[in-house]
Design a protein around this motif. Structure first.
Motif, mmCIF file in Angstrom:
data_model
loop_
_atom_site.group_PDB
_atom_site.id
_atom_site.type_symbol
_atom_site.label_atom_id
_atom_site.label_comp_id
_atom_site.label_asym_id
_atom_site.label_seq_id
_atom_site.Cartn_x
_atom_site.Cartn_y
_atom_site.Cartn_z
ATOM 1 N N ARG A 73 0.820 -1.218 0.000
ATOM 2 C CA ARG A 73 0.000 0.000 0.000
ATOM 3 C C ARG A 73 0.850 1.262 0.000
ATOM 4 N NH1 ARG A 73 -5.295 0.123 0.953
ATOM 5 N NH2 ARG A 73 -5.217 2.184 1.893
ATOM 6 N N CYS A 74 0.289 2.304 -0.580
ATOM 7 C CA CYS A 74 0.924 3.615 -0.603
ATOM 8 C C CYS A 74 -0.058 4.664 -0.132
ATOM 9 C CB CYS A 74 1.338 3.991 -2.022
ATOM 10 S SG CYS A 74 2.615 2.985 -2.723
ATOM 11 N N ARG A 75 0.477 5.723 0.412
ATOM 12 C CA ARG A 75 -0.324 6.899 0.745
ATOM 13 C C ARG A 75 -0.015 7.926 -0.334
ATOM 14 N NH1 ARG A 75 -2.669 8.544 5.288
ATOM 15 N NH2 ARG A 75 -3.125 10.752 5.531
ATOM 16 N N THR A 77 -0.752 11.639 -1.596
ATOM 17 C CA THR A 77 -1.276 12.947 -1.205
ATOM 18 C C THR A 77 -1.188 13.877 -2.405
ATOM 19 O OG1 THR A 77 -0.510 12.592 1.059
ATOM 20 C CG2 THR A 77 -1.074 14.851 0.440
ATOM 21 N N ASP A 117 -4.562 2.220 -8.541
ATOM 22 C CA ASP A 117 -5.186 3.311 -7.799
ATOM 23 C C ASP A 117 -6.474 2.873 -7.102
ATOM 24 O OD1 ASP A 117 -6.726 3.054 -10.082
ATOM 25 O OD2 ASP A 117 -6.654 5.174 -10.628
ATOM 26 N N GLN A 119 -8.774 1.169 -3.954
ATOM 27 C CA GLN A 119 -8.783 1.354 -2.504
ATOM 28 C C GLN A 119 -7.913 0.331 -1.795
ATOM 29 O OE1 GLN A 119 -12.676 1.882 -0.722
ATOM 30 N NE2 GLN A 119 -13.489 2.591 -2.683
ATOM 31 N N CYS A 121 -5.034 -0.591 -2.769
ATOM 32 C CA CYS A 121 -3.615 -0.283 -2.969
ATOM 33 C C CYS A 121 -3.170 1.086 -2.463
ATOM 34 C CB CYS A 121 -3.276 -0.394 -4.454
ATOM 35 S SG CYS A 121 -3.416 -2.070 -5.096
ATOM 36 N N ILE A 122 -4.100 2.017 -2.361
ATOM 37 C CA ILE A 122 -3.687 3.360 -1.931
ATOM 38 C C ILE A 122 -4.614 3.930 -0.866
ATOM 39 C CG2 ILE A 122 -2.657 3.918 -4.173
ATOM 40 C CD1 ILE A 122 -5.053 5.874 -4.596
ATOM 41 N N THR A 123 -4.048 4.821 -0.091
ATOM 42 C CA THR A 123 -4.811 5.720 0.765
ATOM 43 C C THR A 123 -4.665 7.080 0.103
ATOM 44 O OG1 THR A 123 -4.272 4.441 2.739
ATOM 45 C CG2 THR A 123 -4.994 6.729 3.072
ATOM 46 N N LEU A 124 -5.770 7.666 -0.314
ATOM 47 C CA LEU A 124 -5.728 8.923 -1.053
ATOM 48 C C LEU A 124 -6.104 10.088 -0.150
ATOM 49 C CD1 LEU A 124 -5.481 10.514 -3.725
ATOM 50 C CD2 LEU A 124 -7.909 9.976 -4.124
ATOM 51 N N VAL A 125 -5.279 11.131 -0.195
ATOM 52 C CA VAL A 125 -5.557 12.372 0.514
ATOM 53 C C VAL A 125 -5.503 13.496 -0.518
ATOM 54 C CG1 VAL A 125 -4.798 13.969 2.309
ATOM 55 C CG2 VAL A 125 -4.507 11.502 2.628
ATOM 56 N N GLU A 146 3.409 2.654 2.751
ATOM 57 C CA GLU A 146 2.808 2.491 4.082
ATOM 58 C C GLU A 146 3.327 1.227 4.733
ATOM 59 O OE1 GLU A 146 -1.474 2.749 3.668
ATOM 60 O OE2 GLU A 146 -1.361 4.889 4.034
#
Length: 146
Positions: A73-75, A77, A117, A119, A121-125, A146
């Motif tokens: 996973r990646c964050r 931003t 992209d 949910q 695989c990523i946390t989107l801000v 992450e």
């Protein structure tokens, strides 16, 4: 064993210009909808071009910063820099679609700096910059494992 977290950070300047050549902010929901209602072929080409543009900048930044696509996973931003405070945040944040598609390895045009992209695989801000910039609107992209 402690693993060092890696981060990729880069700026995507808006490619949009008005009739006088002045910079415009990145596409938002209003621009996307207007294009879709007008001509579907023009809308598809605009999405293709925007995704390819982001992909090119992301791939170059990844190469320069020695970024390796994480398998976990990646964050992500996204900090949007607007030319003024007129557009609503929900309108601005719709532009994340083109940015994320340009980052992913699963899109045919994507740079591959993130696996997907979704949910899973990523946390989107998404956020708006505190400052506006009439000469250099765009979006800051920061990706952290992450």
């Amino acid at each position: 064993m402690v693993r060092e977290m890696s981060e990729l950070c880069f700026f995507v300047p808006s490619p949009r210009r008005d009739s006088r050549g002045r910079p415009l902010a990145m596409d938002g929901l209003n621009e996307i909808i207007a294009r879709e209602r007008g001509n579907l072929h023009a809308a598809a080409k605009a999405k293709h071009d925007a995704t390819a543009y982001v992909s090119y900048i992301a791939a170059r930044a990844a190469h320069e910063q020695h970024w390796h696509t994480p398998e976990g996973r990646c964050r992500v931003t996204l900090t949007f820099v607007e030319i003024n405070h007129r557009r609503d945040p929900d309108n601005v944040f719709a532009g994340a679609k083109y940015v994320l598609d340009g980052l992913t390895a699963r899109a045919d045009l994507g740079a591959g700096v993130i696996m997907d992209d979704s949910q899973a695989c990523i946390t989107l801000v998404c956020e708006l910059s505190d400052k506006t910039d009439k000469e250099h609107p765009g979006v800051w992209v920061r990706i952290k494992e992450e």
